[in-house]
Write an enzyme that holds these catalytic residues in place. Sequence first.
Site, PDB file in Angstrom:
ATOM      1  N   GLU A  55      -5.365  -8.489   0.204  1.00  0.00           N
ATOM      2  CA  GLU A  55      -6.119  -8.229   1.438  1.00  0.00           C
ATOM      3  C   GLU A  55      -7.578  -8.011   1.089  1.00  0.00           C
ATOM      4  O   GLU A  55      -7.904  -7.362   0.101  1.00  0.00           O
ATOM      5  CB  GLU A  55      -5.649  -6.958   2.162  1.00  0.00           C
ATOM      6  CG  GLU A  55      -4.428  -7.061   3.011  1.00  0.00           C
ATOM      7  CD  GLU A  55      -4.192  -5.768   3.809  1.00  0.00           C
ATOM      8  OE1 GLU A  55      -5.170  -5.075   4.145  1.00  0.00           O
ATOM      9  OE2 GLU A  55      -3.031  -5.470   4.077  1.00  0.00           O
ATOM     10  N   GLU A 106       0.811  -1.224   0.000  1.00  0.00           N
ATOM     11  CA  GLU A 106       0.000   0.000   0.000  1.00  0.00           C
ATOM     12  C   GLU A 106       0.844   1.274   0.000  1.00  0.00           C
ATOM     13  O   GLU A 106       0.803   2.081   0.930  1.00  0.00           O
ATOM     14  CB  GLU A 106      -0.969   0.001   1.186  1.00  0.00           C
ATOM     15  CG  GLU A 106      -2.012  -1.078   1.099  1.00  0.00           C
ATOM     16  CD  GLU A 106      -3.035  -1.058   2.210  1.00  0.00           C
ATOM     17  OE1 GLU A 106      -4.085  -1.686   2.060  1.00  0.00           O
ATOM     18  OE2 GLU A 106      -2.776  -0.419   3.259  1.00  0.00           O
TER      19      GLU A 106
END
Length: 466
Positions: free
Chosen positions: A372, A161
């Site tokens: 995720e 991320e």
Amino acid sequence: MSEKFLWGSATAAYQCEGAWDADGKGLGEWDVFSHGNPLNINGATGDVSCDFYHRYEEDIDLMKASGQNTYRFSISWARIIPEGIGAVNQQGIDFYNRVIDYCLLNGIEPNVTLFHYDLPNALAEQGGWANRTIVDAFAEYARVCFKAFGDRVKLWVTINELRYYAYCSNIVGNYPPNHKQDFQRYFTVIYHEVLASAKAVKIYKSLELKGEIGIAHDSCNVEVDTITKNPERVKLIAENFYNNLILDTAINGVLPASLILQLQEFGIDTSFMKFDDTFDFREGTIDFLGLNVYNRYYVTDSSDEPTEVFHNNKGAGSSMKEGIRIKGWFENSFDLTTQRNLWGREIYPQCMYDTLFDIKNKYGDIPVYITENGHGCYETADENGYVEDDERIAMMQAYIDKMLEAKSEGCNVKGYYAWSTMDLYSWVNGYEKRYGLVRVDFDDKRLPRYPKKSFYWYKELVSSII
């Protein structure tokens, strides 16, 4: 690496390992932040957390019992190289060797992330990701890990991320080093991240290891509200803010030209972008893309109101909806018909399908892993420690259904990782916000594990599809 679809779950080093100063580990940026920064609003730390450092066998045994065939985890940079550069800590190498070997012994494919938010504090004190010297430091750290673990690890993620880490650290200001609305630093940090990632990918390929390497990008589906007056302009600006600097460089090896012009018009000094870096981008393209899918970015024209960030780390203690307004660029629109979690984030399963097709339409057939996907909520266990987390099951099933629908229609999806393997430290949200398929009783010093209803649901789901 097996070609079968991968079903697993994920954690991150600082969030689950504990052992924050054990066996030669260096001080991390989150160690310093959680120990005394008043912005650590819940007062929780990752000092012990789930104590995965000492309990990894038990946790991997539970993964195996639920039918998972892969585990995504991150390495603590400060556990491997305590000062971020220089001497390597053999005890850190030994720990991750034990984890990797135990995964493989149990038929679980390790998927290893090199950086998941937890920077060695020595580097943080030198400016962290805003200081260009970190690019080569990260590349050397990556080389150490590739040489130590690359004979067995066949799936690598360089950075988790890149955007969201930069966003929380430099726009929201809730993650260290806690800069607020610092757009200059935000774009500088992301640029250094994508450059460091490219250099690491280049090193990995030069070592001729038999595996694949990619990045993990957070939810990337930009959707423009129908009320928007300038939809094409708003979409391009929002795509550049959320996605293009990361995805265009990582997948295609090129900087998006429209972004450079956009930054200069906004008053951002782009001198951190160097011409010679273009060679690293071209030679450091990824093999696969990891997507952490939770929500869409629903946007419209910016109003004349000042730039403002909307972020909720107080859960039910706040009614704030997650979003941002960037004056002159765009602002998030709020769909009142869409459900949100208690932290103000939209729950929108359709974004899974839309995100996968966005990637296919923009970047072709690149392999994608859902690195995720999960649901955070408050939970109460019964007298036996059992949690009936029907809300999580319903949410995750809806997202998985959309993933399988996209896969059946031609998206190259290779795996899915539930976030998270067990309850863990949820950054500034502390321990009340729970994501795990397994409950950890943090009030009991023994930290007992209790599989939740979602654990058994996931086991059944995986067995029915595999």
